[in-house]
Write a protein that holds these residues in place. Structure first.
Motif, mmCIF file in Angstrom:
data_model
loop_
_atom_site.group_PDB
_atom_site.id
_atom_site.type_symbol
_atom_site.label_atom_id
_atom_site.label_comp_id
_atom_site.label_asym_id
_atom_site.label_seq_id
_atom_site.Cartn_x
_atom_site.Cartn_y
_atom_site.Cartn_z
ATOM 1 N N ARG A 92 0.700 -1.465 0.028
ATOM 2 C CA ARG A 92 0.778 -0.133 -0.067
ATOM 3 C C ARG A 92 0.879 1.161 0.234
ATOM 4 O O ARG A 92 2.117 1.453 1.011
ATOM 5 C CB ARG A 92 -0.031 -0.439 1.369
ATOM 6 C CG ARG A 92 -1.986 0.841 0.782
ATOM 7 C CD ARG A 92 -2.765 0.844 2.617
ATOM 8 N NE ARG A 92 -3.839 -0.668 2.261
ATOM 9 C CZ ARG A 92 -4.920 -0.610 2.248
ATOM 10 N NH1 ARG A 92 -4.951 0.982 2.090
ATOM 11 N NH2 ARG A 92 -6.040 -1.304 1.977
ATOM 12 N N GLU B 78 -4.882 -3.170 7.086
ATOM 13 C CA GLU B 78 -4.452 -2.310 5.935
ATOM 14 C C GLU B 78 -5.411 -1.659 5.801
ATOM 15 O O GLU B 78 -6.732 -1.961 5.402
ATOM 16 C CB GLU B 78 -3.560 -2.040 5.766
ATOM 17 C CG GLU B 78 -2.160 -2.483 5.865
ATOM 18 C CD GLU B 78 -1.568 -2.582 5.261
ATOM 19 O OE1 GLU B 78 -1.393 -2.140 3.405
ATOM 20 O OE2 GLU B 78 0.282 -2.732 5.048
ATOM 21 N N ASP B 131 -6.952 -5.880 3.476
ATOM 22 C CA ASP B 131 -7.455 -4.955 2.894
ATOM 23 C C ASP B 131 -8.846 -3.722 3.340
ATOM 24 O O ASP B 131 -9.436 -5.220 2.234
ATOM 25 C CB ASP B 131 -6.335 -4.104 2.087
ATOM 26 C CG ASP B 131 -5.433 -4.773 1.367
ATOM 27 O OD1 ASP B 131 -4.645 -3.311 2.374
ATOM 28 O OD2 ASP B 131 -4.485 -5.874 1.101
ATOM 29 N N ASP B 133 -10.613 -0.966 2.726
ATOM 30 C CA ASP B 133 -10.533 -0.159 1.534
ATOM 31 C C ASP B 133 -12.326 0.650 0.926
ATOM 32 O O ASP B 133 -12.813 -0.193 0.781
ATOM 33 C CB ASP B 133 -10.186 -0.314 -0.228
ATOM 34 C CG ASP B 133 -8.482 -0.154 -0.035
ATOM 35 O OD1 ASP B 133 -8.051 0.521 0.116
ATOM 36 O OD2 ASP B 133 -7.681 -1.840 -0.187
#
Lengths: 256, 256, 256, 256, 256, 256
Positions: A92, B78, B131, B133
């Motif tokens: 990222r 993340e 992840d 997002d």
């Protein structure tokens, strides 16, 4: 990759040499979905086959310092890929604290092209930021981004037109833009390379053109052997054909 | 925001005090779409009303240095928001070169919670990166993220199970996790705050629980007035109800 | 760690199960030293046993951009640990060029809590920056920091009161704040965990309360097994008892 | 600063021209407290009047890459100031993401000087990191740091001597080091400048010497007028006197 | 390095002990070329033997924030080395994202020295930035930089004098500056060390003096053994001789 | 800029429309100086009129991680401008901590082009780093860089050939490369744009070709109006002519 049906047919001399089975001058299926997210002044999901990019256009009053008081507007672009938009996960960029060189190169190309399509004077002192975020990548993300960004930008400008404080001075659009990749693949010029082609093409070229047929940007890189003037011309002819089709699809999307 | 129908009804004493018209204990519509993108071992689009998050789980062999040779695996997370996922555009963290404190706080919470749900020893020396997002934000992105991430993680572990080199040692999942926000809004405990509520709530609390009803994380912050033990209990009871429903939805999604 | 006397007594069934020999509801010795350094408007050395934190409050005229002209003040916090405040040396964050996620999480918690204790409108357009620098760590640095920071902040506000240009509009303090950690350790709820307990506790919870008994923040994380509602209640009861004692100690320090 | 007693006396011709009332060749009160914090192998609080610095020495096995396999050890230093150690608050370097040039210059000086005092070959493949953290600044922080760091380093080496795996090859110390600032202030050479003097001195010089009277570092900067050879000699003579006293204090501290 | 003629002669007792065959008090050949590049207000190529540095002085209206409205000007310096100016390639600082400690230390020294040579009040609210870029390094780059920078700065100030909007208030130069390195090499004091000497000298000292013989900066570091007062005096005497010659060369260059 | 002689002649219809008075197909004077600095394996000063770039090639054993054990070599490039190489001073990238997007784009182009000219397999596991540092800029720095870098790279490879440990497997050069800019300026295709032309050209195109006439890279950007296929062909024909002359100059330089 295991052999696809097209590989097998081609080995028998029955089919396209392209992994996807497409003809050399055939685009992938292209879809343009407007109003994809709800907050942005322009929001487009653009799909070139399995390549999917969310393009948003955000309007803000004011311009960067070097334009203040000039009466002129500004358009800038940022590009990103979700970490797992690709086959293996990429770091990222926000966590690394740094955009890659590839990202920077692409977002500069997007911004520069869109500015070339506009009369920034007519935009008034507004800044439009284009975000192109790749949620799934399969080759051609930069040309898909420009194609979608052009539509998002038109929606954002339509938004500004309706805003009585928007300060537009006429229609800033000089041209519509379409963009496509072309390349030399297994010795043949092909249109709209997907990842399987892109990763082994001899030449990779990105072309951006206006709806009036002028060139905004040509970037052709020899990945393997150098290319000839004749090959260059063949690739440009394919790009011209593809971009005409793309601009037609943009117009259909904008009319809906 | 202009007054919604519910605002008008409520003023007449005919309806919910919530901007959305929901009952205090009512979740937004929650949708969980598996296999949303094609490359990741686990890929989920999770929607809590207008909040939309892509959660992917990426499997990689090997573990961080501090675990090498331990036989134990690792899970990390993340989090990011597309710049225009929100009402006004936020700076792109990759361009600023820095994640915000809010982002860091959220991704630490996601990773910590998921690790608590697993027996990392059984994961073998594999690392799974989650992840999350956010492509559209309307409140509750962190709890939506954890809810979606849990499903993506289960898909990734199912992938590992089928891989004979995957080195799993039994089922690493000790619990399924659901997460929801609760809060005190206009003096009343409410479930699953959207942005309109979240931005003016007196208390904002995020709760993560297992399918067996245990707490993994409780984070309650007084935004306005301090809250009492009684209010805390009311909020936790709502969370318990909501998470039970969410875990049911996760199970339905996993069964499909 | 070699077995302490308390470990040996406990094995004989004669003593506390805590490494320090404390009772489950017993705080460490807490010392609050005001005017610890000479330059700051508020400067406090706070000690929770072997945990030692310098908390300073620095007053500056003016507020961040988003508050200019609002008449409202601002309070923000930064946290740091000396590299060798811990058992093994940590990298210096200034040399790495980056604060860790843990640091960012803690300083956000400190700042958010202190702002919740104030009526920022009454602070006038002043900014108070709280620095919490850990010079020796033995568990509970974030709750010690908040406890000390509250006293330093009160001293800084007293300084502003005496300053005729200080622009205070009455007393900005709505509440005093005390903070403490509680946890489940070896199956029992305990108050004010030191490092030996913290590093092996099943649940670690930080609680911040006002002098009127309201909750400002509850953050409880299952490090091992999930915790139950009953365990949550036991931990909150211990926190309530401990914070009452802490606020008493703050008052004594302020009176001296 | 309001006029001190010494200012008033001096105006009457009755006293020192120094703000503190000290004689030109008089050190501030210097205190060296060993074992100031509990985790480090060497931990010293050094005070030069109101200047207070925590110096710790941390031992780690192994050396930087460029020394691996050489049999030689390494010593390095880092320096920092608490944000409010000074009269007005400085930005926290960890939050800015960057050490200032001043910090870098000072920590290079500390590390270089200490290495010059040691036979690194005799240290074995160990790395000792010296942290000098200023908790209160009133001029002379770099020379106070070196003075305290030398004692902390000696304690750390004593620790290594007792460790049978420590791999020391004899006593690595070639010299003890003392450091002091001297300067030209109001036309006169003075010893051990405090902030009031330092900020208006014509020349500022830092001197580091061994217990055998050799120079390790001389750094003299004309802040106002250039200085002459004669002034240089006067300042060096003061430094020699001051450092002899400092080394005596270090020895007393080490003997206790 | 293979043995030079001078090494061989010296072994026979017939020649200098210096690798270059120079006498202990002999400078390298020094060349100062003005107007080296065309854009800068002052541009000098300075060569000390094989050490080559481009020094440019750039004039800009305005001053840093802390001087605005003061009527005073500012001079600042930046230093860099081309990656392959040295024997083995160094990382490019721009690519690493960080200047090394050595770079920062040197550019602080250059800026501080030049400011000491000027009456900044007479400069008016102009900022002059000195860039010293080493294109080939063979020892002594910092002293060559200051020597060349002084000439470039004088040219920039001459440019400002001719500019009727330049706002100069008389001649800002109080002194000319020359700079040279001296050291103890094989037990003897030597002038103007080249790389072969510098890398094995016992002491390395940089001296900056005015054309009137005053000291602006003395920085002497024991790399091997500590140095004595007597050695210090010998080195300073050599520096004095060398700087007189250098200032003569600067004057010749300025007259041409 | 004040009108040049050529401007005045042109206004009279007597001369070139180019600011420099050159013919549309005329290169600036190009000079290639080998062995410009002494440390690098290849070091070239390349001048295209007033544009001056130092190109060095540095050889190092070993390759980046992704090539280890492959037997293949690597070539990479970095680009920089001295801060005052341009008309007004640019920030030093090393001080800003970040290379600009333009820098990154250029160094990617240089590296990619040079790799395309080589058979990296024949290079053995060596890495050659090309540094292109602009000391004076007047348009065309990227094409001058590639032109000079090709010569520096050939010198570095000649160095490796003579080194018996160099591990070369035959001649890695497949082609020589020349590079030039072309553009549409005042409606006419022109060769080798200087800054005065570049800053107001309608189209700016950089072309890199081999000594056998193949294209390695074509990058054409519409700065003003879009360009046509006919204009593209005219620019490419000029580029072809210019590059043939450049490659001839490279050969002369290499023969000397």
């Amino acid at each position: 990759m295991s052999p696809t049906l097209s590989d097998q047919l081609q080995n028998l001399g029955l089919a396209s040499m392209r992994p996807s089975g497409r003809q050399p001058d055939q685009l992938r299926e292209i879809r343009i979905t407007r109003n994809f997210t709800k907050h942005a002044e322009g929001s487009v999901l653009v799909e070139f086959g399995e390549t999917k990019v969310i393009c948003t256009a955000s309007v803000a009053r004011g311009v960067p310092r070097f334009l203040r008081g000039s009466g002129s507007g500004w358009v800038t672009a940022e590009y990103g890929m979700l970490p797992r938009s690709t086959n293996t996960r990429n770091d990222r960029e926000a966590a690394r604290g740094k955009q890659t060189g590839r990202t920077i190169e692409i977002q500069r190309l997007i911004g520069r092209s869109l500015r070339a399509a506009l009369d920034l004077k007519k935009l008034g002192e507004n800044t439009i930021t284009i975000d192109c975020d790749v949620i799934q990548a399969d080759g051609g993300t930069r040309t898909a981004s420009i194609t979608g960004a052009c539509v998002a930008l038109m929606d954002a400008i339509a938004f500004l037109k309706k805003d009585k404080h928007g300060a537009l001075k006429g229609n800033p659009f000089k041209y519509m833009l379409g963009a496509i990749s072309v390349g030399m693949y297994k010795g043949e010029a092909v249109l709209d390379l997907d990842y399987a082609e892109d990763s082994s093409a001899e030449t990779d070229m990105n072309v951006i053109m206006t709806d009036q047929g002028g060139f905004i940007e040509v970037q052709g890189t020899a990945e393997g052997a150098p290319y000839t003037q004749d090959e260059l011309n063949k690739m440009l002819a394919l790009a011209d054909k593809g971009i005409k089709e793309i601009i037609q699809l943009q117009k259909v999307a904008l009319a809906s």
